[in-house]
Design a protein around this motif. Structure first.
Motif, short mmCIF file in Angstrom:
data_model
loop_
_atom_site.label_atom_id
_atom_site.label_comp_id
_atom_site.label_asym_id
_atom_site.label_seq_id
_atom_site.Cartn_x
_atom_site.Cartn_y
_atom_site.Cartn_z
N THR A 60 19.51 20.81 91.86
CA THR A 60 20.00 21.75 91.40
C THR A 60 20.26 22.24 89.83
OG1 THR A 60 21.75 20.01 93.07
CG2 THR A 60 22.28 21.90 91.87
N VAL A 61 19.97 21.22 89.23
CA VAL A 61 19.99 21.59 87.60
C VAL A 61 18.97 22.59 87.27
CG1 VAL A 61 20.06 19.92 85.31
CG2 VAL A 61 21.24 19.33 87.07
N LEU A 62 17.54 21.42 87.64
CA LEU A 62 17.46 22.81 87.17
C LEU A 62 16.79 23.70 87.90
CD1 LEU A 62 14.18 22.54 86.15
CD2 LEU A 62 12.95 22.27 88.22
N ASN A 63 17.63 23.92 88.89
CA ASN A 63 17.44 25.84 90.32
C ASN A 63 18.27 26.50 88.74
OD1 ASN A 63 15.37 24.95 91.74
ND2 ASN A 63 16.99 24.25 93.05
N GLN A 64 19.57 25.67 88.71
CA GLN A 64 21.15 26.58 88.10
C GLN A 64 20.58 26.56 86.19
OE1 GLN A 64 24.40 24.80 87.74
NE2 GLN A 64 24.76 24.49 89.96
N ILE A 65 19.70 26.18 85.41
CA ILE A 65 19.17 26.30 84.65
C ILE A 65 18.03 27.31 84.46
CG2 ILE A 65 18.01 25.75 82.00
CD1 ILE A 65 19.41 22.78 82.62
N ARG A 79 18.07 14.66 80.94
CA ARG A 79 18.12 13.27 81.55
C ARG A 79 19.01 13.44 82.28
NH1 ARG A 79 15.84 9.22 79.64
NH2 ARG A 79 15.68 8.94 82.07
N ILE A 80 18.80 13.56 83.36
CA ILE A 80 19.26 13.75 84.85
C ILE A 80 19.55 12.73 85.93
CG2 ILE A 80 18.20 15.26 86.34
CD1 ILE A 80 21.69 16.19 84.87
N PRO A 81 20.75 12.19 86.75
CA PRO A 81 20.69 11.53 87.58
C PRO A 81 20.10 12.54 88.35
CG PRO A 81 22.52 11.61 87.28
CD PRO A 81 22.42 12.83 86.18
N ASN A 127 15.38 3.11 85.14
CA ASN A 127 16.29 3.81 83.53
C ASN A 127 15.40 5.28 83.95
OD1 ASN A 127 15.44 5.88 81.07
ND2 ASN A 127 18.06 5.02 81.79
N LYS A 128 13.96 5.61 83.99
CA LYS A 128 12.84 5.92 84.49
C LYS A 128 13.47 6.68 85.94
CE LYS A 128 11.06 7.22 80.84
NZ LYS A 128 11.06 8.96 80.08
N VAL A 129 13.56 5.93 87.10
CA VAL A 129 13.11 6.23 88.43
C VAL A 129 15.15 7.00 88.51
CG1 VAL A 129 13.93 6.10 90.52
CG2 VAL A 129 12.33 4.97 89.16
N SER A 130 16.19 6.72 87.99
CA SER A 130 17.36 6.84 88.28
C SER A 130 17.55 8.14 87.45
CB SER A 130 17.96 5.56 87.64
OG SER A 130 18.05 4.36 88.10
N TYR A 131 17.52 8.56 85.82
CA TYR A 131 17.68 9.53 85.76
C TYR A 131 16.09 10.53 84.65
CZ TYR A 131 22.29 8.84 83.92
OH TYR A 131 23.96 8.22 83.87
N SER A 132 15.87 11.69 85.65
CA SER A 132 15.12 12.37 85.16
C SER A 132 14.43 12.77 84.26
CB SER A 132 14.46 13.19 86.61
OG SER A 132 15.07 12.89 88.13
N THR A 133 13.61 13.40 83.87
CA THR A 133 13.74 14.26 82.71
C THR A 133 13.34 16.23 82.88
OG1 THR A 133 13.17 12.47 81.65
CG2 THR A 133 12.58 14.52 80.55
N ILE A 134 14.16 16.79 81.86
CA ILE A 134 13.68 18.31 81.74
C ILE A 134 13.51 18.70 80.87
CG2 ILE A 134 14.73 20.71 83.25
CD1 ILE A 134 16.43 18.74 84.76
N ASN A 180 25.88 22.74 79.33
CA ASN A 180 27.87 22.02 80.86
C ASN A 180 27.03 22.38 81.90
OD1 ASN A 180 29.33 22.70 78.39
ND2 ASN A 180 29.72 25.27 78.53
N THR A 181 26.35 22.48 82.40
CA THR A 181 25.60 21.98 83.30
C THR A 181 25.13 20.48 83.64
OG1 THR A 181 24.78 24.85 83.45
CG2 THR A 181 23.88 23.46 85.26
N ALA A 182 24.31 20.53 82.41
CA ALA A 182 24.21 18.95 82.13
C ALA A 182 25.04 17.78 82.86
CB ALA A 182 22.79 18.56 81.03
N ARG A 183 26.58 18.25 81.37
CA ARG A 183 27.35 17.81 81.44
C ARG A 183 28.34 17.14 82.99
NH1 ARG A 183 27.47 19.14 75.71
NH2 ARG A 183 29.17 20.96 76.57
#
Length: 289
Positions: A129-134, A121-123, A212-219, A93-96
């Protein structure tokens, strides 16, 4: 005689040299025309290099090569949670919420642990933000590693080469339309265009990949929970319903066995009936007499 032979050989060699020089001069002429007056900067709109560019990127490409930093961000983390299923759903849900998505997922369930490994995959703007919330969903963070790769130099180099190749391609197309008169000139220009097209497509594919790799980071996340193992019973004692089911099964098996026995011994049954009928007939005759 010798002088005649030498003169003939000399004439043949001279003809060969002239043909080679003419062929080379034509190719050189095409290259000179193609590369002639290529502008160092162009003011017209450049082709879109990849689908992940922002409007600012496109505006920058109108003037020249985008020289802003291109950073690829990646993260790996392993966390302990109370409930893997609930934590996974909250992470999704956080990723979406931040326009991300889950690219792959692998869930395992054993007698001692539950574990779910998945990739988000996150912008890039929402990466931290997403990494910390998870990680806040966890009881304990076993590890969290963040890495960055600077691909600015490679991106600029490929973009510059692509820009030059597009300009050279345009020159060869102009040659093919206006300057190429003979079949040899046309074929030579088409060969150069095909070669340039392959190089352009390869460069564009690489730029798309980097974009693609720059725009969307990978967690990459590894969530797990500890499960209290259930003690295996030493002996198995069936309950009432198990016994009832077993009794019904045994009764039905017995009925089927009796029916099959009848089919196996039917000749004996028929013979016994015939004997019984015969003795009854004889007995009735004796009574009548």
């Amino acid at each position: 005689m010798k002088s005649n032979k030498i003169s003939k050989v000399g004439i043949v060699m001279l003809v060969v040299i002239l043909l080679l020089s003419i062929s080379c001069s034509k190719e050189s002429k095409l290259n000179d025309i193609a590369l002639e007056n290529i502008p160092l900067k162009t003011t017209g709109e450049q082709p879109v290099l990849n689908s992940f560019e922002t409007n600012d990127d496109r505006e920058a490409n109108k003037i020249g090569v985008d020289r802003r930093l291109k950073i690829i961000k990646n993260a790996t983390s392993k966390i302990k949670v109370k409930n893997v299923e609930k934590a996974t759903q909250l992470a999704k849900n956080t990723a979406r919420k931040y326009d991300g998505y889950v690219s792959d997922e692998r869930f395992t369930n054993t007698n001692t642990t539950k574990e779910n490994r998945f990739t988000i995959r996150i912008p890039q703007d929402h990466f931290d933000t997403v990494l910390n919330q998870i990680c806040e969903l966890s009881e304990f963070v076993e590890y969290k590693n963040v890495s960055t790769i600077d691909v600015t130099e490679e991106y600029i180099d490929i973009s510059s080469r692509l820009k030059t190749k597009l300009e050279v391609k345009q020159r060869y197309e102009n040659i093919l339309r206006t300057s190429a008169k003979t079949v040899e000139d046309i074929l030579l220009a088409e060969d150069k265009l095909n070669e340039l097209q392959e190089e352009i497509e390869s460069a564009q594919a690489r730029l798309n990949y980097l974009g693609n790799k720059v725009s969307y980071s990978t967690i990459q996340l590894d969530m797990y929970e500890t499960v209290i193992p259930k003690k295996e019973p030493e002996t198995y004692e069936p309950g009432f319903f198990d016994n009832a089911q077993e009794g019904l099964s045994f009764g039905w098996s017995l009925i089927k066995g009796l029916i099959l026995i009848v089919f196996y011994i039917w000749p004996l049954i028929v013979l016994g009936l015939i004997i019984l009928v015969y003795f009854r007939i004889i007995r009735n005759r004796k009574i009548l007499n």
